[in-house]
Design a protein around this motif. Structure first.
Motif, PDB file in Angstrom:
ATOM      1  N   GLN A  34      20.981  48.594  10.993  1.00 18.35           N
ATOM      2  CA  GLN A  34      21.213  48.986  12.390  1.00 18.35           C
ATOM      3  C   GLN A  34      21.980  47.908  13.141  1.00 18.35           C
ATOM      4  OE1 GLN A  34      17.357  49.876  14.033  1.00 18.35           O
ATOM      5  NE2 GLN A  34      17.225  51.865  12.994  1.00 18.35           N
ATOM      6  N   HIS A  35      21.616  46.660  12.896  1.00 22.88           N
ATOM      7  CA  HIS A  35      22.297  45.572  13.600  1.00 22.88           C
ATOM      8  C   HIS A  35      23.742  45.440  13.142  1.00 22.88           C
ATOM      9  CE1 HIS A  35      18.571  43.340  15.341  1.00 22.88           C
ATOM     10  NE2 HIS A  35      18.549  44.628  15.568  1.00 22.88           N
ATOM     11  N   SER A  76      19.848  53.698   7.219  1.00 21.95           N
ATOM     12  CA  SER A  76      20.060  53.532   8.667  1.00 21.95           C
ATOM     13  C   SER A  76      18.761  53.204   9.386  1.00 21.95           C
ATOM     14  CB  SER A  76      20.660  54.803   9.267  1.00 21.95           C
ATOM     15  OG  SER A  76      19.741  55.877   9.149  1.00 21.95           O
ATOM     16  N   GLN A 116      16.422  47.721  10.004  1.00 18.83           N
ATOM     17  CA  GLN A 116      16.946  46.981  11.147  1.00 18.83           C
ATOM     18  C   GLN A 116      18.222  46.198  10.780  1.00 18.83           C
ATOM     19  OE1 GLN A 116      14.397  43.935  12.943  1.00 18.83           O
ATOM     20  NE2 GLN A 116      14.548  45.087  14.842  1.00 18.83           N
ATOM     21  N   LEU A 161      25.611  47.880  12.151  1.00 18.28           N
ATOM     22  CA  LEU A 161      26.339  48.985  12.780  1.00 18.28           C
ATOM     23  C   LEU A 161      26.528  48.735  14.282  1.00 18.28           C
ATOM     24  CD1 LEU A 161      24.638  51.924  10.857  1.00 18.28           C
ATOM     25  CD2 LEU A 161      27.005  51.159  10.590  1.00 18.28           C
ATOM     26  N   ALA A 162      25.546  48.101  14.904  1.00 21.08           N
ATOM     27  CA  ALA A 162      25.659  47.796  16.340  1.00 21.08           C
ATOM     28  C   ALA A 162      26.789  46.790  16.582  1.00 21.08           C
ATOM     29  CB  ALA A 162      24.340  47.249  16.874  1.00 21.08           C
TER      30      ALA A 162
END
Lengths: 376, 318
Positions: free
Chosen positions: B208-209, B202, B205, B211-212
């Motif tokens: 993270q992207h 997590s 990046q 998941l975003a």
């Protein structure tokens, strides 16, 4: 972690009455609407802005003492979405209304509020945002433009870039480093620069669609008096970040390509094929959902909630929609000959690369969302 | 959100959270009726949500189904609650399918329920079968039983007060909205636990992207579903439902794919729980009209407004 649940918010009846009023106004001012697409940076028209000011449709949520209307975020939402959908030329006052005014209300001195806000609300005073620099884009905390303290004020040296309408507007709220040797988030301040009188050099930059909306603004020993510092010197970072939530959730984040959709529906006419219907329905479903999300954020703002992550969600989805929708429409309209559609599509497509850059790039927004998910 | 709806959602959250586990999901996939879960739900009166006299309506019914979807609850809950709400007679478990000649097709848990309802798209007349006879056992791609039931001569024919096809499509919208939230939550949990290159994935990046992007889709699906539920019984019912079935289906394509990518190979095993959610999402987006079917309906509504009526149509959805 943010719940990511957007409240079930609908617009109140009183805002719907206002909608009728706005539509009547737009109908009466049809001649001022030459803009085929609804991109909010597409029309700079001081006369039109002044008319909106006279209607009380700028600074709508601000206190009456500063020329505002003390109306709700819902009312403001209705006015902005109606103007954008009609392709009205709103860019002269747009930033001042959305961002600079609220910033001055929150952090400005009493004298600044009294001086700037009423003129903004009348639609006569226009602002730009001075954030990006040639070596500072997404990494905003790396700004180098500096202001040196001198007797009675500050002397600015440096360069700002991508400053929309700096060549047409009156003022620019400029993020500068005011503490020599400071780094990152510390030592930043916001100064109001008078673009027409302080001596900053403004050079328009032609964009790929041929328009000249953004600029380079160069400061060589430009003096700004003390009373044009917004808030406390050194508090600039906190002020700038609070400003961004306003910038990210409004209807301008998904309506930039709206006229393409309208022209698609016109081109398809009354004998649509199944695949045309599916394309129209697909676009409509995305648009309807985005609008509801955006209204939800307006409602959460009205209720005084923290909406940074929700605003980022709306901008992420909205920008992708306005960027990809013209392409969906293009393919859907393959079998139709419509010069109106073609013109609208081409103009929007040529602007579309900017949609996921301005107001925070897609990459930065995904970072904001990730932080909201507890990943950072 | 109304207080009553909040309370129902919270109670259902707890009940499903306590009772639905991997072992139950596997057992249900083998075709075993989950009597324990069923009995608990009936004991708590959940099967009467939305029925006359329960003090609840469509709002509470579909809010409950969203929670059921989130937990992949392995029972025909949509069918049961909806049949009770339509018919005014309460039955512990029902299954609803579409009439096709002399059978009712793809009835959830047709083998186990006491009552089967057959609908015909576009009609408010339904058939009610009280002693269902299974002519074919089947399952959807999630392994949820979908059985064909004989349409016998003694089946009762009744008018229901709503558009049956709309309610069933909306039930899948609510289930998807919940399932999507679960897929995101599972992916976030896994990404924060799984370490590679010396840190939780997590922290990367790229993850993270991903998941975003999932989060944005989940938020959109949730808002669209909520709008469709609010529009039940109004003149916007079909348009908002069409938008929601389309939008949720599109979200499934993104979210299920990404959830698996984040989980890596472990999420592709039968032993892992993720597929109970993702396979259901893939099944539900097709049931009672897929994205394109509903996009055409919505497209027809929009085109009928004419180009200059499009904006008014968009803004009259409140």
């Amino acid at each position: 972690m943010s719940s990511l649940k957007l409240d079930r918010v609908g617009l109140p009846e009183s805002s719907e009455a206002l909608r009728t009023e706005v539509r009547g106004f737009l109908e009466a001012n049809r001649d001022s609407l030459p803009h085929p697409n609804s991109d909010f940076s597409s029309g700079h028209d001081p006369e039109f802005s002044a008319k909106l000011g006279a209607q009380g449709w700028i600074g709508m949520t601000w206190p009456k003492a500063y020329g505002g209307g003390e109306r709700t975020f819902f009312d403001r939402y209705v006015v902005t979405e109606e103007l954008l959908a009609a392709g009205a030329p709103v860019s002269a006052h747009w930033i001042a209304d959305r961002q600079s005014g609220p910033l001055l209300l929150r952090f400005g001195s009493e004298a600044q509020r009294a001086e700037y806000l009423p003129a903004i609300a009348r639609g006569e005073s226009y602002f730009s945002i001075g954030m990006s620099e040639p070596n500072t884009g997404s990494d905003l905390a790396s700004v180098r433009t500096a202001a040196r303290k001198v007797d009675g004020g500050w002397v600015i040296n440096g360069t700002k870039i991508w400053t929309t309408d700096a060549h047409r507007n009156h003022f620019m709220i400029t993020l500068v480093r005011t503490e020599p040797g400071s780094e990152r988030h510390a030592g930043l301040s916001q100064l109001i620069v008078d673009l027409r009188n302080d001596g900053a050099q403004v050079r328009p930059i032609r964009n790929m669609s041929g328009g000249e909306d953004f600029n380079e603004v160069v400061f060589v020993d430009v003096f700004v008096p003390d009373d044009r510092v917004v808030g406390e010197p050194g508090n600039g970072w906190q002020q700038v970040t609070s400003e961004l939530a306003y910038e990210r959730s409004g209807p301008e984040r998904f309506l930039s390509a709206f006229r393409v959709f309208v022209e698609l529906v016109r081109a398809v006419g009354d004998n649509p094929t199944d695949s045309e219907l599916a394309a129209v329905g697909r676009i409509a479903a995305q648009l309807m959902t985005l609008r509801r999300m955006s209204v939800s954020v307006a409602g959460m703002l009205e209720a005084g909630k923290e909406v940074a992550v929700e605003a980022a969600l709306v901008k992420e989805l909205g920008n992708n929609f306005e960027k990809l929708m013209p392409d969906m429409a293009r393919l859907a309209a393959s079998d139709r000959r419509s010069s109106a559609f073609r013109r609208c599509y081409e103009e929007t497509m040529l602007l579309s690369p900017s949609f996921t850059l301005r107001g925070g790039t897609r990459e930065i927004l995904r970072g904001v969302i990730a932080r909201g998910l507890g990943l950072r | 959100m109304s207080e009553q709806r909040d309370l129902i959602v919270d109670t259902a959250e707890r009940l499903f959270g306590d009772l639905v586990d991997k072992a139950m999901l596997d057992s249900a996939e083998r075709g075993d009726w989950q009597q324990g879960l069923h009995a608990s739900l009936v004991e708590n009166g959940f099967h009467e949500l939305g029925s006359a006299g329960s003090g609840t309506g469509a709002d509470e019914l579909f809010a409950f189904l969203e929670v059921a979807g989130q937990h992949a609850a392995p029972l025909p809950l949509a069918d049961t609650l909806i049949a009770n709400a339509w018919l005014g007679t309460i039955e512990g478990a029902s299954g609803i399918g579409e009439v096709d000649g002399d059978v009712v097709r793809d009835v959830p848990w047709g083998r186990a329920v006491r009552r089967v309802v057959g609908i015909t798209q576009g009609s408010r007349e339904v058939v009610v079968i009280t002693a269902p006879e299974v002519v074919r056992q089947g399952a959807n791609m999630a392994g949820e039983p979908r059985d064909d039931i004989a349409l016998t001569a003694d089946a009762q024919r009744l008018q229901v007060p709503v558009d049956p096809g709309h309610w069933l499509a909306l039930s899948r919208v609510a289930l998807m909205a919940g399932g999507l939230r679960s897929a995101l939550a599972q992916a976030i949990r896994y990404a924060t636990e799984r370490e590679q290159f010396g840190r939780p994935i997590s922290k990367f990046q790229a993850i993270q992207h991903t998941l975003a992007v999932m989060a944005a889709e989940v938020a959109a699906a949730g808002r669209a579903a909520d709008a469709a539920v609010s529009a039940v019984g109004s003149e916007r019912e079909e348009a908002e439902l069409a938008a929601a079935k389309s939008r949720c289906g599109e979200a499934v394509a993104v979210v299920a794919e990404a959830a698996h990518q984040v989980h890596g190979a472990i999420g592709f095993t039968h032993e892992h729980r993720l597929h109970h959610t993702t396979r259901r999402l893939w099944a539900w987006r097709d049931e009672f009209g897929n994205e394109v079917a509903w996009q055409r309906k919505l497209g027809a509504i929009v085109v009928a407004q004419g180009a200059d009526g499009v904006w008014d149509f968009v803004t009259s959805g409140r």
